[in-house]
Design an enzyme around this catalytic site. Sequence first.
Site, PDB file in Angstrom:
ATOM      1  N   ASP A   1     -24.587 -80.307 -26.021  1.00 47.13           N
ATOM      2  CA  ASP A   1     -25.538 -79.776 -25.038  1.00 47.13           C
ATOM      3  C   ASP A   1     -25.549 -78.262 -25.092  1.00 47.13           C
ATOM      4  O   ASP A   1     -24.765 -77.656 -25.826  1.00 47.13           O
ATOM      5  CB  ASP A   1     -25.166 -80.252 -23.625  1.00 47.13           C
ATOM      6  CG  ASP A   1     -23.819 -79.705 -23.173  1.00 47.13           C
ATOM      7  OD1 ASP A   1     -22.886 -79.723 -24.013  1.00 47.13           O
ATOM      8  OD2 ASP A   1     -23.696 -79.261 -22.031  1.00 47.13           O
TER       9      ASP A   1
ATOM     10  N   GLU B   1     -19.826 -87.076 -29.936  1.00 53.03           N
ATOM     11  CA  GLU B   1     -20.303 -85.712 -29.679  1.00 53.03           C
ATOM     12  C   GLU B   1     -19.340 -84.754 -30.384  1.00 53.03           C
ATOM     13  O   GLU B   1     -18.278 -85.167 -30.894  1.00 53.03           O
ATOM     14  CB  GLU B   1     -20.360 -85.450 -28.178  1.00 53.03           C
ATOM     15  CG  GLU B   1     -21.038 -84.136 -27.825  1.00 53.03           C
ATOM     16  CD  GLU B   1     -21.548 -84.080 -26.386  1.00 53.03           C
ATOM     17  OE1 GLU B   1     -21.250 -84.982 -25.577  1.00 53.03           O
ATOM     18  OE2 GLU B   1     -22.248 -83.103 -26.061  1.00 53.03           O
TER      19      GLU B   1
HETATM   20  O1  G3I Z   1      -7.689 -88.718 -17.066  1.00 52.61           O
HETATM   21  C1  G3I Z   1      -8.143 -90.083 -17.050  1.00 52.61           C
HETATM   22  C2  G3I Z   1      -7.026 -91.007 -17.503  1.00 52.61           C
HETATM   23  O2  G3I Z   1      -5.978 -90.987 -16.555  1.00 52.61           O
HETATM   24  C3  G3I Z   1      -7.570 -92.424 -17.674  1.00 52.61           C
HETATM   25  O3  G3I Z   1      -6.554 -93.284 -18.172  1.00 52.61           O
HETATM   26  C4  G3I Z   1      -8.749 -92.375 -18.651  1.00 52.61           C
HETATM   27  C5  G3I Z   1      -9.325 -93.723 -18.965  1.00 52.61           C
HETATM   28  O4  G3I Z   1     -10.028 -94.204 -17.847  1.00 52.61           O
HETATM   29  O5  G3I Z   1      -9.792 -91.540 -18.122  1.00 52.61           O
HETATM   30  C6  G3I Z   1      -9.321 -90.189 -18.010  1.00 52.61           C
HETATM   31  O6  G3I Z   1     -10.372 -89.391 -17.491  1.00 52.61           O
HETATM   32  C7  G3I Z   1     -11.422 -89.180 -18.416  1.00 52.61           C
HETATM   33  C8  G3I Z   1     -11.514 -87.684 -18.679  1.00 52.61           C
HETATM   34  O7  G3I Z   1     -12.628 -87.396 -19.542  1.00 52.61           O
HETATM   35  C9  G3I Z   1     -10.244 -87.155 -19.336  1.00 52.61           C
HETATM   36  O8  G3I Z   1     -10.075 -87.735 -20.596  1.00 52.61           O
HETATM   37  C10 G3I Z   1     -12.700 -89.685 -17.795  1.00 52.61           C
HETATM   38  O9  G3I Z   1     -12.644 -91.097 -17.732  1.00 52.61           O
HETATM   39  C11 G3I Z   1     -13.881 -89.285 -18.675  1.00 52.61           C
HETATM   40  O10 G3I Z   1     -15.101 -89.602 -18.053  1.00 52.61           O
HETATM   41  C12 G3I Z   1     -13.853 -87.770 -18.931  1.00 52.61           C
HETATM   42  O11 G3I Z   1     -14.876 -87.514 -19.859  1.00 52.61           O
HETATM   43  C13 G3I Z   1     -15.275 -86.143 -19.949  1.00 52.61           C
HETATM   44  C14 G3I Z   1     -16.800 -86.188 -20.128  1.00 52.61           C
HETATM   45  O12 G3I Z   1     -17.296 -84.852 -20.312  1.00 52.61           O
HETATM   46  C15 G3I Z   1     -17.516 -86.824 -18.948  1.00 52.61           C
HETATM   47  O13 G3I Z   1     -17.211 -86.113 -17.814  1.00 52.61           O
HETATM   48  C16 G3I Z   1     -14.633 -85.523 -21.185  1.00 52.61           C
HETATM   49  O14 G3I Z   1     -13.239 -85.342 -20.996  1.00 52.61           O
HETATM   50  C17 G3I Z   1     -15.268 -84.167 -21.470  1.00 52.61           C
HETATM   51  O15 G3I Z   1     -14.814 -83.683 -22.727  1.00 52.61           O
HETATM   52  C18 G3I Z   1     -16.794 -84.291 -21.533  1.00 52.61           C
HETATM   53  O16 G3I Z   1     -17.279 -82.999 -21.626  1.00 52.61           O
HETATM   54  C19 G3I Z   1     -18.676 -82.899 -21.910  1.00 52.61           C
HETATM   55  C20 G3I Z   1     -19.222 -81.887 -20.897  1.00 52.61           C
HETATM   56  O17 G3I Z   1     -19.133 -82.435 -19.607  1.00 52.61           O
HETATM   57  C21 G3I Z   1     -20.649 -81.510 -21.255  1.00 52.61           C
HETATM   58  N1  G3I Z   1     -20.725 -81.015 -22.628  1.00 52.61           N
HETATM   59  C22 G3I Z   1     -20.295 -82.030 -23.586  1.00 52.61           C
HETATM   60  C23 G3I Z   1     -18.839 -82.363 -23.335  1.00 52.61           C
HETATM   61  C24 G3I Z   1     -18.282 -83.313 -24.371  1.00 52.61           C
HETATM   62  O18 G3I Z   1     -18.784 -84.617 -24.214  1.00 52.61           O
HETATM   63  O1  9MR Z   2     -26.046 -84.590 -24.073  1.00 51.84           O
HETATM   64  C1  9MR Z   2     -25.188 -84.795 -22.949  1.00 51.84           C
HETATM   65  C2  9MR Z   2     -23.729 -84.638 -23.400  1.00 51.84           C
HETATM   66  O2  9MR Z   2     -23.491 -83.295 -23.776  1.00 51.84           O
HETATM   67  C3  9MR Z   2     -22.795 -85.030 -22.267  1.00 51.84           C
HETATM   68  O3  9MR Z   2     -21.466 -85.077 -22.760  1.00 51.84           O
HETATM   69  C4  9MR Z   2     -23.179 -86.422 -21.731  1.00 51.84           C
HETATM   70  C5  9MR Z   2     -22.301 -86.833 -20.564  1.00 51.84           C
HETATM   71  O4  9MR Z   2     -22.389 -85.919 -19.559  1.00 51.84           O
HETATM   72  O5  9MR Z   2     -24.538 -86.453 -21.312  1.00 51.84           O
HETATM   73  C6  9MR Z   2     -25.423 -86.194 -22.410  1.00 51.84           C
HETATM   74  O6  9MR Z   2     -26.752 -86.189 -21.905  1.00 51.84           O
HETATM   75  C7  9MR Z   2     -27.292 -87.512 -21.700  1.00 51.84           C
HETATM   76  C8  9MR Z   2     -27.300 -87.811 -20.209  1.00 51.84           C
HETATM   77  O7  9MR Z   2     -25.961 -87.880 -19.765  1.00 51.84           O
HETATM   78  C9  9MR Z   2     -28.023 -89.117 -19.981  1.00 51.84           C
HETATM   79  N1  9MR Z   2     -29.391 -89.050 -20.517  1.00 51.84           N
HETATM   80  C10 9MR Z   2     -29.382 -88.799 -21.964  1.00 51.84           C
HETATM   81  C11 9MR Z   2     -28.714 -87.472 -22.235  1.00 51.84           C
HETATM   82  C12 9MR Z   2     -28.715 -87.153 -23.710  1.00 51.84           C
HETATM   83  O8  9MR Z   2     -27.992 -88.109 -24.411  1.00 51.84           O
END
Ligand code: G3I
Ligand code: 9MR
Length: 570
Positions: free
Chosen positions: A176, A544
Site C-alpha cells: 500500500d 504482500e
Molecule cells: O500477536 C498475535 C498472536 O498472539 C496470535 O497467536 C496470532 C495468531 O492469531 O495473531 C497475532 O496477531 C497478529 C499480528 O499481525 C501479529 O502477528 C494478528 O492476528 C494479525 O492480524 C496482524 O496482522 C498485521 C496486519 O497488518 C493486519 O493488521 C501484520 O502484523 C502487519 O504486518 C500488517 O501490516 C500491514 C499494514 O497494516 C498496512 N501495510 C501493509 C502491511 C503488511 O501487510
Molecule cells: O492493500 C492493503 C494491504 O496493504 C493491507 O495489508 C491489507 C490489510 O489491511 O489490506 C489491503 O487492502 C485491501 C483491503 O484490506 C480490502 N479491500 C481490498 C484491498 C486491496 O487488496
Amino acid sequence: MKLLIPLIIMAATIANSQITKSFGARINQLGYGEQAKKVLVYKATDAQTVEFRDLSTGKTVLASPLSASAVWEHSGEAVRKADFSGLKKGLYAAYINGARISDNIVVQNDVYEDLYKAALKWFYFQRASTALSPEFAGKWARAAGHPDTSIYYFPESEKPANWKISSPKGWYDAGDYGKYIVNSGISVFTILQLYEHFEKEVKKISLNIPESKSKTPDILEEVRWNLDWMLTMQDSDGGVYHKLTTARFCGHIMPDADTAKRYVVMKTTPATLDFAAVMAQAARIYKPFDAKFSQKALAAAEKAFEWGSKNPSVMFKQPDGVVTGQYHHGAETGKDEYLWAATELYISTKKDIYKQAIESIPFNHNGPWWGDVNFLAVYRLADSKNGFDKKLNKAAQDTLLSLANKLRDIAESSAYALPIVKENFVWGSNSVVANNGIVLLHAYYLTKDKRYLDGAQRALDYLLGANPLDISYVTGYGNRSMVDPHHRPSEADGIVDPVPGMLAGGPHEGGQDIKPGNCETNYVKKGKPALSYIDHNCSYASNEVAINWNAPLAYLAGALHFLNNGEKGP
Ligand code: G3I
Ligand code: 9MR
C-alpha cells in the site's frame, strides 16, 4: 583452475535460472558460503545415502548418510536430512541411486552479495514523493507519487479550519502507499544495525541511488529518506503522529494515480517512543556525516521521550472512516517501546534519567517484531561495548541466549533442521524467521559458537527454498521464486518481472484475504501453516511485501555475506 570454477558456476547459475522444475530436494536455491552449514531435506525414501557430484567433473565427491525419517509438524511431511557441509567452493548436484534429486548447488563465499544489496535497494523503489528515473530504477522507473506537502488531520473536525502539515518523503510501508511510524521504527533500526555491525564493508556499498555520489554511505542516504519524513511527523509538543495514509486503501494503481486526500492520524505512545529510539540511534550514526542533522535527531528523540513519559498509554484507535493499516495490537502497553527508546537514548547521552527508565522495565523473551521491540533493547544491553553496568549486561545476555538456545536446539533437532516454532506462523511469518536468524547471529557475536551461526544459516535457507513449498520467497532469487506479490506498483506497472529482492510475507493459517472478490482460492491448509501460502497478488495476508520484512532479510543475508568473507561482526 581458479578461473575455471567461476566460469562454470556462472554458466551453471545462468542455466539454473532457467530451471523451474523441482528435483525434490529442499535446499537454499541461491547456494552456500564455503564454511556454511549445508543441509538437504528430502521426502522420506528407503535409500541410505545421498551422493554429491561435482558438476565440473561429474565425479561423486561426497556420500552423506540420510537421517531417519521424521515428520515436520508445520507441514505434516515425513522427510529425511543429509548434511553436505563438507563441500567446498564449486558447483554440485545431489543424487540418490543415480537419480538427480536437487537443483544445482552453488558453494561460493559471495553467493549472497547480490541478494542483500537488492534487498536494500528495494527501499529506493519504495520512496514516496519522488520519481524513480531509469538511471536508478531501470525498467521499473515511475512517476512521482504523493508529494505529501498538504496533509490534513483525521478527523479534520478536531483541528482548526485549514490545518495541514507538509510531510513529504519516506518509504511506502508495503503493498500500500501508507507511511507508518511504528513500522518505520523497527525497519530503520534493523537496516542501521547492518551498518553498525559491519561498518567498514557496508560503507563501501553502492546501491546506485541518486545520492550515490555523496560522501555519505549509500545505505545511510537511503535510510535518511525515511528519517527526514519521520521528523516531519513530530508535533510541536514532541508527540508523533501514528501514520500518514488516505482514509481508505486505494485501488491497485501506480503512486502518481493515487491523488486522494491524505491524513495524519492521532499521536500515540508507541509511535512517539519508536521515533525516539531510532532518532537517538541515527544521531550517533549520522554524526560524522551531518552534525546538524545528528543534533536535530537527538533533540527530537529527547522531546519525544518526554512526551512518551508524560503520555505513557495513548494507544492507536482507528477512527471511524479510516480503514488503512493500524500497527496496533490488543496486548500493546507501550512499555517495550519505552525500554527501547530509553536504551538508545542512554547510549547517545549517558543521562541517568534513561538508565533509571531502563531499570524500570523487565526484559521479555519474544523475538522482535513491530508489536514488541523489547528485544531490540536486549540486543543493545547484551553488548558489553555499550557501557551498561555488569548486572544489566549479564541479565540481557542471559535473555538473549535463552531465546537463541531454544531456536538453536530446534534448528538442530527438527525434521527440517529449521529455527522455527509454531507461534512463528503469523502474518509476516517470513520476517519472523528472518528475525529468528538475527537473534541467532547476536548469540554468535556474543559467544562465537558456530552452532548459532548454523541456525542463522538455516533461517536464510528456509527463505531461499529450504521449505515445504520448495519456493524462494524472494523475488528474482532462486530457481522457483515468488513472482506475484500484493504490491500496487508491481501490479500496476505493466511489467511482468517484479522488482528483485522483495520478501513475501509468508505462510500462516490466518487467511484474512480469502473472501469473495478477493482471494477466491482457499490456500489455507488446516493444521499445516507452512503450506498455507499463495503466490498471488490477491493475498495481502501471505504474499504482500513490507519494509519490516525486507529489513531483516537484508540484515540476515548481508551479515552472512560479510561473515562468509572474513568479517568478524560486532
Ligand atoms: O500477536 C498475535 C498472536 O498472539 C496470535 O497467536 C496470532 C495468531 O492469531 O495473531 C497475532 O496477531 C497478529 C499480528 O499481525 C501479529 O502477528 C494478528 O492476528 C494479525 O492480524 C496482524 O496482522 C498485521 C496486519 O497488518 C493486519 O493488521 C501484520 O502484523 C502487519 O504486518 C500488517 O501490516 C500491514 C499494514 O497494516 C498496512 N501495510 C501493509 C502491511 C503488511 O501487510
Ligand atoms: O492493500 C492493503 C494491504 O496493504 C493491507 O495489508 C491489507 C490489510 O489491511 O489490506 C489491503 O487492502 C485491501 C483491503 O484490506 C480490502 N479491500 C481490498 C484491498 C486491496 O487488496
